[in-house]
Write an enzyme that holds these catalytic residues in place. Structure first.
Site, PDB file in Angstrom:
ATOM      1  N   SER A 230       0.850  -1.195   0.000  1.00 23.09           N
ATOM      2  CA  SER A 230       0.000   0.000   0.000  1.00 23.09           C
ATOM      3  C   SER A 230       0.879   1.236   0.000  1.00 23.09           C
ATOM      4  CB  SER A 230      -0.894   0.020   1.243  1.00 23.09           C
ATOM      5  OG  SER A 230      -0.128   0.336   2.404  1.00 23.09           O
ATOM      6  N   ASP A 231       0.361   2.338  -0.553  1.00 23.87           N
ATOM      7  CA  ASP A 231       1.027   3.605  -0.306  1.00 23.87           C
ATOM      8  C   ASP A 231       0.915   3.888   1.193  1.00 23.87           C
ATOM      9  OD1 ASP A 231       2.344   5.988  -0.619  1.00 23.87           O
ATOM     10  OD2 ASP A 231       1.089   6.688  -2.271  1.00 23.87           O
ATOM     11  N   TRP A 232       1.815   4.689   1.710  1.00 20.08           N
ATOM     12  CA  TRP A 232       1.915   4.869   3.168  1.00 20.08           C
ATOM     13  C   TRP A 232       0.621   5.499   3.707  1.00 20.08           C
ATOM     14  CZ3 TRP A 232       5.465   2.320   1.170  1.00 20.08           C
ATOM     15  CH2 TRP A 232       6.569   1.852   1.887  1.00 20.08           C
TER      16      TRP A 232
END
Length: 815
Positions: A230-232
């Site tokens: 996932s993106d952060w």
């Protein structure tokens, strides 16, 4: 299904397995060392490694170790040289391994749908074919040493405003042909070991839990065999993410998400068999990437040689946009004035998570003494931020009176190109254009040296003799630019995006940015040049455009068909000759257009290119094979790519608007049923898509238009900036404080990345980005408070706090 690491997985407890799917901290994965699983480190790195010093802060934005800052993706795309991308990738991979980084979070691959997107400098192009080919080069280079590349952000993530809370509403054909094709090329040709999902929803489902994207397309159709991260802070429902094909939630949630996954398995909502399969997929990369770092332990990289590669990359990417009376290259001994703040303090990269701490940094002011020029002096000319400074301006004008040529450094400031903020307009700062206007009144020989990662409007273009563009050129760009100005380098860059005359001409302008929750991609396929060429609308500079100090002639076009070869149905060959007096490189481009399509299509689409280096007078035959993507379109009825049979025009040119050779080829179709009724899509059939009515948009989508209006009740996935609508006075006060902080940051000219991140972050992100200090249960309580139920919400926050303390204690024992 037999697991590759069955022996290891069978020794792990359910808790150990589930905890592997969320980070150990901000940058590292968890380990289970008793079965041989060690942590690996991930790091930002689209154009250079950004490994944080010490312990990562909660937004990952504190200082990083020195690394080579290469030109950004938007710059290198102008080189149209995939081998250059591969060379840069190799350097980045080497530096990553030497710093203990196993996964480089890049390259960025989102389509430049709109020139105002604040993060366009990180992306390659408005065209998916060019984006995919360039990204594939980067990925091959990065992974050569065993480090994993991580192309991002998958998918349809083309704005920064409310990026974590918006829903990209896009028809399936446009999604597949424009926003996914670049990823498809990169995945199939370079085999990335990982991939990052985007923050946004895609057609109602968060990208990180979108089974259609992560499983059906990415893994089943394209054969991706790496892991998805996932993106952060971009994980919404961790259980659904793992189910759909996501393997790693970052950053750590301090055990909150891990315990949620454990409960889901015990309650039968997700099977342990699926958990094992996802872990098996993940471990394959953990072991190989960890091995690469261990082999490079205690190694260093050659700072000077990498700096030289960064300079070479910049040299090959410079675009000459105007050269009236051949004022460039400058003759030796020319007297010049060096004017503009960027000549002293260069714009060499964008702002945000991609920001690299360069090993060294050249400026024009510092290196111009290395060139045979008579430098009369330097003047700043304009303030970096804010309105014009008359004293600065007048001093610069006075200097300009006494020289042969003015080298005027202009461009966009840091606040204009940053993660977390979109631009408000396409203009240069007034302080800069005013300076140009005043100098033009005393010296007509002005060479504008531009620095910007995305297009700008240029109503001032007639006031300069030359315009040479370095984009965001990395740490060694200053010397590269002066070599081009002096003719030691012949500019060979070509624009990877269209420069419209004005922003209002942009096809997505009526629909950008999102209206409340939904981002409507009503322009469909007509992104960038696909729109301008179809409706024959004039532009400032067309896609693929760039001048040279020499000239090229195209001749002898031959088109060969291979009916049985689906991977190479057509081969295009022709001769190109350097007819000038200087060695140079030409980017030859192949466009395809259907003569009488049964489905709506843009007039021209890029389907092949090559960069050719030729000595003065040299002639060479160029052969460009067209692949399986050359004639296809996505058919929503058959749910696959089909070929529309008939005649196609093959066009070879120096830009999309400068076609030198044309030929016709007949292509057999797949005889699929018509995917749409053209009579019901008149705007799309004509390309006139600036005001698509709801009826036609609904027809294209194939379903009702989603309602994206805010209801007045805020939810966990609404952004903090939406507290403007909150029922709670305290929440509205918090909104005002946050907005004032953002505005002060903008006024200073250098973005406060913590504020820009928080401003667009959904309430859910409070639980995902605080390292476990706040659980999702506590977030739900906060949302209740924001909606006016203060006591009930506060009670939930307090009880959730004590529960989360126990979870954190357990998480700390899981390493």
């Amino acid at each position: 299904m037999k697991l590759k690491y069955q022996n290891i997985i069978s020794q792990m407890s359910l808790e150990e397995k589930c905890y592997m799917f969320s980070g150990k901290d901000f940058w590292q994965t968890r380990s289970v060392e008793r079965v041989g699983i060690k942590s690996i480190m991930l790091s930002d790195g689209p154009h250079g490694v950004r490994k944080q010093e010490g312990t990562g802060d909660q937004l990952g934005l504190n200082p990083s170790l020195p690394a080579t800052c290469f030109p950004t993706a938007a710059t290198i795309a102008n080189s149209w040289d995939t081998s250059l991308g591969e060379e840069i990738g190799r350097m980045i991979g080497e530096e990553a391994a030497s710093q203990g980084v196993s996964v480089i979070l890049g390259p960025g691959m989102n389509i430049k749908r709109n020139p105002l997107c604040g993060r366009n400098f990180e992306y390659f192009s408005e065209d998916p074919y060019l984006s995919g080919k360039m990204a594939a080069g980067y990925i091959k280079g990065i992974q050569e040493n065993g480090v994993a590349a991580c192309p991002k952000h998958f998918a349809a993530n083309s704005q920064e405003l409310r990026r974590m809370a918006s829903d990209s509403v896009v028809d399936e054909r446009t999604l597949r042909e424009i926003y996914l094709t670049g990823f498809e090329i990169a995945v199939k040709e370079s085999k990335p070991k990982s991939l990052m999902s985007s923050y946004n929803r895609v057609n109602g489902v968060y990208a990180n839990e979108n089974e259609h994207l992560l499983q059906e397309i990415l893994r089943d159709e394209w054969g991706f065999d790496g892991f998805v991260v996932s993106d952060w802070g971009g994980s919404n429902d961790h259980v659904e993410g793992v189910r759909a094909g996501s393997h790693l939630e970052m950053a750590t949630t301090g055990g909150d998400s891990d315990e949620e996954l454990i409960r889901a398995v015990k309650e039968g909502r997700i099977s342990e068999e699926l958990i094992d399969r996802r872990l098996d997929e993940f471990l394959d990369v953990i072991f190989s990437a960890r091995e690469a770092v261990e082999k490079a332990a205690d190694s260093t990289f050659d700072v000077e040689s990498h700096h030289k590669i960064a300079q070479k990359a910049s040299e090959e990417s410079i675009v000459l946009l105007k050269n009236e009376n051949n004022i460039l290259p400058l003759k030796k001994g020319t007297s010049v004035a060096l004017i503009g703040d960027f000549a002293d303090t260069p714009r060499y990269q964008g702002a945000g998570s991609s920001g690299v701490n360069p090993t060294k940094l050249d400026s024009a002011k510092a290196v111009i003494g290395q060139f045979d020029l008579k430098v009369a002096g330097y003047e700043q000319g304009y303030p970096r931020v804010g309105s014009r400074n008359i004293m600065m301006r007048d001093q610069a004008v006075e200097l300009a009176k006494h020289v042969d040529v003015v080298l005027l450094y202009l461009g966009l400031d840091e606040i204009s190109e940053t993660e977390g903020l979109d631009r408000k307009h396409m203009r240069l700062p007034e302080s800069q254009t005013d300076l140009l206007h005043k100098i033009a009144q005393v010296n007509e020989n002005i060479v504008v040296v531009m620095a910007a990662g995305s297009p700008v409007e240029m109503p001032w273009l007639n006031e300069c003799k030359a315009l040479i563009h370095g984009y965001l050129c990395g740490q060694a760009g200053a010397a590269a630019m002066l070599k081009a100005i002096m003719g030691e380098v012949n500019p060979s860059g070509k624009l990877s995006e269209t420069y419209p005359v004005s922003y209002e001409d942009t096809p997505s302008a009526p629909y950008f940015p999102s209206k409340q929750r939904n981002v409507e991609y009503r322009e469909g396929l007509y992104v960038g040049y696909r729109y301008f060429e179809t409706v024959e609308k004039p532009v400032l500079f067309p896609f693929g455009y760039g001048l040279s100090y020499t000239t090229y002639e195209y001749s002898d076009l031959h088109i060969e068909t291979h009916e049985e070869n689906r991977e190479n149905p057509v081969t295009v060959s022709f001769r190109i000759t350097n007819t000038g007096k200087q060695d140079g490189a030409e980017v030859v481009q192949i466009y395809v257009g259907a003569k009488e399509p049964s489905v709506y299509r843009p007039a021209k689409e890029l389907k092949g290119f090559a960069k050719v280096f030729l000595k003065a007078g040299e002639s060479r035959e160029i052969v460009i094979p067209l692949d399986d993507k050359a004639f296809r379109y996505f058919n929503v009825k058959t749910n696959r790519f089909e070929i529309d049979g008939g005649e196609y025009e093959i066009m070879a040119g120096a830009s999309v608007a400068d076609i030198r050779l044309r030929g016709i080829v007949s292509i057999a179709g797949t005889k699929a049923p018509a995917s749409c009724d053209m009579e019901n899509l008149p705007d799309y059939a004509s390309g006139e898509i600036l005001s698509v009515p709801d009826r036609e948009w609904k027809e294209l989508l194939g379903h009702e238009i989603p309602d994206g209006e805010w209801s007045g009740t805020l939810e966990a996935n609404d952004a903090l900036c939406q507290m403007y609508y909150a029922r709670s006075l305290l929440a509205r006060l918090a909104y005002k404080i946050l907005t004032n902080m953002l505005n002060r940051s903008i006024k200073k000219g250098k973005p406060d990345l913590n504020i820009t991140f928080i401003y667009n972050m959904p309430f859910r992100g409070i639980g995902k980005m605080t390292g476990g200090l706040v659980s999702q249960c506590m977030v739900d309580g906060i949302v209740k408070m924001v909606n006016g139920h203060f006591c009930r919400g506060a009670g939930q926050v307090i009880s959730g706090y004590f529960k989360q303390r126990k979870v954190l204690k357990k998480a700390n024992t899981m390493k």
